[in-house]
Design a protein around this motif. Sequence first.
Motif, PDB file in Angstrom:
ATOM      1  N   MET A   7      38.488 104.957 -26.374  1.00 17.18           N
ATOM      2  CA  MET A   7      38.594 105.977 -27.416  1.00 17.18           C
ATOM      3  C   MET A   7      39.170 105.404 -28.710  1.00 17.18           C
ATOM      4  SD  MET A   7      39.984 109.232 -25.174  1.00 17.18           S
ATOM      5  CE  MET A   7      40.729 109.961 -26.586  1.00 17.18           C
ATOM      6  N   LEU A   8      40.104 104.467 -28.579  1.00 20.66           N
ATOM      7  CA  LEU A   8      40.772 103.900 -29.751  1.00 20.66           C
ATOM      8  C   LEU A   8      40.106 102.625 -30.264  1.00 20.66           C
ATOM      9  CD1 LEU A   8      44.479 104.411 -28.630  1.00 20.66           C
ATOM     10  CD2 LEU A   8      43.147 105.809 -30.221  1.00 20.66           C
ATOM     11  N   ASN A   9      39.025 102.252 -29.601  1.00 24.34           N
ATOM     12  CA  ASN A   9      38.308 101.029 -29.975  1.00 24.34           C
ATOM     13  C   ASN A   9      39.243  99.812 -29.928  1.00 24.34           C
ATOM     14  OD1 ASN A   9      35.984  99.600 -30.661  1.00 24.34           O
ATOM     15  ND2 ASN A   9      36.403  99.750 -32.863  1.00 24.34           N
ATOM     16  N   MET A  10      39.974  99.721 -28.826  1.00 26.24           N
ATOM     17  CA  MET A  10      40.912  98.619 -28.613  1.00 26.24           C
ATOM     18  C   MET A  10      40.569  97.951 -27.288  1.00 26.24           C
ATOM     19  SD  MET A  10      44.444 100.616 -29.592  1.00 26.24           S
ATOM     20  CE  MET A  10      45.508  99.207 -29.637  1.00 26.24           C
ATOM     21  N   THR A  11      41.117  96.762 -27.079  1.00 24.40           N
ATOM     22  CA  THR A  11      40.923  96.117 -25.786  1.00 24.40           C
ATOM     23  C   THR A  11      41.830  96.794 -24.761  1.00 24.40           C
ATOM     24  OG1 THR A  11      42.664  94.467 -26.090  1.00 24.40           O
ATOM     25  CG2 THR A  11      40.449  93.898 -26.920  1.00 24.40           C
ATOM     26  N   ASP A  12      41.452  96.694 -23.496  1.00 22.80           N
ATOM     27  CA  ASP A  12      42.288  97.252 -22.425  1.00 22.80           C
ATOM     28  C   ASP A  12      43.698  96.665 -22.495  1.00 22.80           C
ATOM     29  OD1 ASP A  12      39.949  98.462 -21.659  1.00 22.80           O
ATOM     30  OD2 ASP A  12      39.720  97.326 -19.791  1.00 22.80           O
ATOM     31  N   MET A  13      43.785  95.352 -22.728  1.00 25.10           N
ATOM     32  CA  MET A  13      45.077  94.671 -22.737  1.00 25.10           C
ATOM     33  C   MET A  13      45.985  95.190 -23.853  1.00 25.10           C
ATOM     34  SD  MET A  13      47.103  92.779 -21.173  1.00 25.10           S
ATOM     35  CE  MET A  13      45.984  92.204 -19.931  1.00 25.10           C
ATOM     36  N   GLN A  14      45.436  95.519 -25.006  1.00 26.68           N
ATOM     37  CA  GLN A  14      46.262  96.051 -26.093  1.00 26.68           C
ATOM     38  C   GLN A  14      46.900  97.382 -25.686  1.00 26.68           C
ATOM     39  OE1 GLN A  14      43.047  95.805 -29.015  1.00 26.68           O
ATOM     40  NE2 GLN A  14      44.373  94.554 -30.326  1.00 26.68           N
ATOM     41  N   VAL A  15      46.177  98.217 -25.000  1.00 26.17           N
ATOM     42  CA  VAL A  15      46.717  99.496 -24.542  1.00 26.17           C
ATOM     43  C   VAL A  15      47.771  99.261 -23.463  1.00 26.17           C
ATOM     44  CG1 VAL A  15      46.163 101.685 -23.399  1.00 26.17           C
ATOM     45  CG2 VAL A  15      44.651 100.775 -25.174  1.00 26.17           C
ATOM     46  N   TYR A  16      47.498  98.353 -22.527  1.00 28.13           N
ATOM     47  CA  TYR A  16      48.481  98.045 -21.480  1.00 28.13           C
ATOM     48  C   TYR A  16      49.760  97.450 -22.068  1.00 28.13           C
ATOM     49  CZ  TYR A  16      45.388  99.095 -17.591  1.00 28.13           C
ATOM     50  OH  TYR A  16      44.584  99.750 -16.693  1.00 28.13           O
ATOM     51  N   GLU A  17      49.639  96.636 -23.106  1.00 23.37           N
ATOM     52  CA  GLU A  17      50.822  96.053 -23.740  1.00 23.37           C
ATOM     53  C   GLU A  17      51.755  97.143 -24.257  1.00 23.37           C
ATOM     54  OE1 GLU A  17      48.982  93.540 -26.654  1.00 23.37           O
ATOM     55  OE2 GLU A  17      48.973  91.795 -25.329  1.00 23.37           O
ATOM     56  N   VAL A  18      51.207  98.148 -24.920  1.00 25.90           N
ATOM     57  CA  VAL A  18      52.017  99.246 -25.452  1.00 25.90           C
ATOM     58  C   VAL A  18      52.571 100.095 -24.302  1.00 25.90           C
ATOM     59  CG1 VAL A  18      51.969 101.368 -26.822  1.00 25.90           C
ATOM     60  CG2 VAL A  18      50.803  99.312 -27.654  1.00 25.90           C
ATOM     61  N   ALA A  19      51.718 100.436 -23.355  1.00 25.86           N
ATOM     62  CA  ALA A  19      52.114 101.331 -22.262  1.00 25.86           C
ATOM     63  C   ALA A  19      53.184 100.723 -21.363  1.00 25.86           C
ATOM     64  CB  ALA A  19      50.899 101.718 -21.432  1.00 25.86           C
TER      65      ALA A  19
END
Length: 152
Positions: A7-19
């Motif tokens: 949805m955010l047009n980001m890599t999976d890893m970028q979302v996991y880094e924040v989460a």
Amino acid sequence: MKKVAKMLNMTDMQVYEVATFYTMFNRTPIGKHHVQVCTTTPCMLRGGYDVLAACKKNLGIEVGETTKDGLFTLSEVECLGACVNAPMMQINDDYYEDLTGETTEKVLDTLRSGGKPKVGPQSGLRKASDGPMGKTTLFEEPPGPGFGNQQF
């Protein structure tokens, strides 16, 4: 997480880094009462690990676990910004400060029975973040900006 990344047009890893960095993002379901115990230096020096031990004993769980009834999840967290009233814990949106093992268990028992514990300092020795001697400064409204500046 993968759906959020898409949805955010980001890599999976970028979302996991924040989460995984921020403690307010939970990647698994948590209990009705999220018990977060601060063990950063000021809380540690004033009994933060005693508070954590009281939580473990009272709830019968370890850090990262949820009670079988789904009421409590226990987390050990970094500074919650109430160092003056250390040691402290946050349960959902409420801060409980100036804790001992005994007062910690009292807060948890009240929640378990469906009650609402008094938030803030539990010692009875202070109001908000006043020191144990009471208010010592700012007895009157301070002057506005520029007060006392010389006029040239």
